[in-house]
Enzyme design. Structure first.
Site, PDB file in Angstrom:
ATOM      1  N   ARG A  35     -85.028  57.393  35.147  1.00  0.00           N
ATOM      2  CA  ARG A  35     -86.435  57.725  35.382  1.00  0.00           C
ATOM      3  C   ARG A  35     -87.410  56.593  35.047  1.00  0.00           C
ATOM      4  O   ARG A  35     -88.370  56.376  35.800  1.00  0.00           O
ATOM      5  CB  ARG A  35     -86.821  58.996  34.618  1.00  0.00           C
ATOM      6  CG  ARG A  35     -86.156  60.289  35.112  1.00  0.00           C
ATOM      7  CD  ARG A  35     -85.765  60.243  36.531  1.00  0.00           C
ATOM      8  NE  ARG A  35     -85.290  61.513  37.092  1.00  0.00           N
ATOM      9  CZ  ARG A  35     -84.493  61.577  38.132  1.00  0.00           C
ATOM     10  NH1 ARG A  35     -84.045  60.467  38.697  1.00  0.00           N
ATOM     11  NH2 ARG A  35     -84.131  62.735  38.634  1.00  0.00           N
ATOM     12  N   ASP A  38     -87.912  66.350  34.230  1.00  0.00           N
ATOM     13  CA  ASP A  38     -88.358  65.155  34.942  1.00  0.00           C
ATOM     14  C   ASP A  38     -89.875  65.044  35.061  1.00  0.00           C
ATOM     15  O   ASP A  38     -90.416  63.941  35.093  1.00  0.00           O
ATOM     16  CB  ASP A  38     -87.720  65.099  36.330  1.00  0.00           C
ATOM     17  CG  ASP A  38     -86.312  64.533  36.301  1.00  0.00           C
ATOM     18  OD1 ASP A  38     -85.950  63.925  35.272  1.00  0.00           O
ATOM     19  OD2 ASP A  38     -85.583  64.690  37.287  1.00  0.00           O
TER      20      ASP A  38
END
Length: 422
Positions: free
Chosen positions: A103, A132
């Site tokens: 990420r 996320d």
């Protein structure tokens, strides 16, 4: 988001995967943010050519003005996976952090594209239930706080795959997704994750259809295979005698692909866990991390040879803490920087060779050597030696256990005094 704020958004960069969610997000943004131009951004972190095939055309067909596909594969492995490997980070004892470690590099590239095209906002397709959304938005806040963040799953009233498919169909926007999709998957060079379907019941054993990257350990070869890994100051530079230092072309990404192929063929790297999400709920997921499992085993095998007891103990504490830092999306923070620096300092001594045996789902370190090894056969041998006087152990044990001795004597005195008082 308030109507006035929406009108200020003239250009937004969307993290685009080509899947159902992000295909619907493009027209939704154009309809709900008046006059807004949508630029698609796709990060290539090694998820595979099939997922990237025709992605620019898909984005344009969905209404994007342009699509930027950014190759992050080498940067991801070299600048994110390798430093994390040095920390020894493993989340909740099993998870090698394949989704969360990708990420930061994606978010960084996302911001760079947004600034390059002069966007007012960035947009992602993360749901309001997952980790996320926190990871991406924390990175955005650290790198470009001036950008507005748009999260459609927290705004629109669509709640299912059927809703999204109907939405696209009404607008004649092509999409290859269908109602037959069972699992939610996320892939990159390090791993692939699987959620949904029967996995939502923790009592249900994963079916063979869940696994896509590795051979079933039951079907793996009956003959083990050995893989030799060479490290210099904590960096993987060669595998099976092949140079992956980057000096002759092949680099970190190529090394990981080589290990993935070797380990996957032996069913290495499968886990099935129930984990604690950052947002407070538990989730069940299956992960396949073949090459990463071998890398982690080899690196830790080398550490046992080189780091002294207290150093290894401290490095392990760093790994535990850093597993939460990276899982929670705090890569671009002073804390992460300090922990990475600590791990890197230990890695300066991590030069040597390790051999890992692959066999039916297992990756076992069987050989290790290093010029910086603290292991001495002369001291450790069970045979005769002239470097260790076993009589010296008596004094050491008396001092080591002194506090226990004092405690026991003190308790005995208390008991004796109490009996006399009676």
């Amino acid at each position: 988001m308030a109507l006035a704020a929406k009108k200020k958004i003239k250009k937004v960069v969307l993290a685009y995967s080509g899947g159902l969610d992000t295909s619907a997000i493009i027209p939704w943004l154009k309809e709900n943010y008046e006059g807004c131009e949508v630029v698609a951004f796709c990060a290539d972190v090694g998820q595979g050519e099939e997922e990237l095939e025709g992605i620019k055309e898909k984005a344009i067909a969905s209404g994007a003005s342009e699509c930027h596909v950014v190759d992050l594969k080498e940067e991801y492995v070299k600048d994110y996976i390798y430093p994390i490997l040095k920390t020894g980070a493993v989340y909740e004892g099993q998870y090698l952090l394949g989704t969360s470690m990708a990420r930061p590099v994606i978010a960084k590239a996302h911001v760079e594209v947004a600034l390059k095209v002069g966007a007012d906002a960035v947009c992602h397709g993360c749901t309001g239930k997952g980790n996320d959304q926190v990871r991406f938005e924390s990175c955005f806040a650290a790198l470009a706080p001036e950008l507005t963040v748009i999260a459609p799953w927290r705004e629109w009233d669509m709640v299912s795959r059927e809703d999204l498919l109907d939405y696209l169909a009404e607008r004649n926007i092509p999409c290859s997704a269908s109602l037959t999709k069972i699992y939610s998957r996320d892939a990159n060079a390090w791993h692939i994750s699987h959620e949904g379907g029967e996995l939502e019941d923790p009592w249900c054993e994963p079916s063979k259809e869940v696994w896509t990257m590795t051979v079933d350990p039951m079907d793996a070869p009956n003959t083990p295979e050995k893989v030799a890994l060479s490290f210099v100051e904590g960096e993987l530079v060669a595998v099976d005698g092949k140079d992956f230092s980057g000096k002759n072309g092949a680099g970190a990404y190529d090394a990981l692909m080589y290990l993935n192929d070797k380990a996957a063929a032996h069913g290495v790297g499968r886990i099935d866990i129930v984990e604690n999400r950052l947002v407070g709920m538990k989730s069940r997921g299956c992960y396949e991390t073949p090459g990463g499992t071998v890398l982690m085993a080899a690196y830790k095998g080398l550490e046992t040879l080189i780091l002294d007891k207290e150093s290894l103990k401290y490095r392990e504490s760093v790994g535990l803490e850093f597993s939460h830092v990276i899982y929670d999306g705090r890569w671009f923070t002073p804390l992460a920087k300090a922990q990475l620096a600590s791990a890197a300092s230990f890695a300066e001594k991590l030069t040597g060779d390790v051999v890992v045996k692959l066999y039916k789902g297992m990756a076992q370190v069987i050989q290790r050597r290093s010029p910086n090894s603290l292991y001495s056969e002369a001291f450790a041998t069970f045979g005769a030696d002239d470097v260790y006087d076993q009589k010296h152990a008596e004094g050491f044990i008396r001092l080591f256990s002194l506090s226990s001795r004092i405690t026991a004597l003190s308790q005995a005195d208390s008991v004796l005094k109490a009996s006399k008082d009676k």
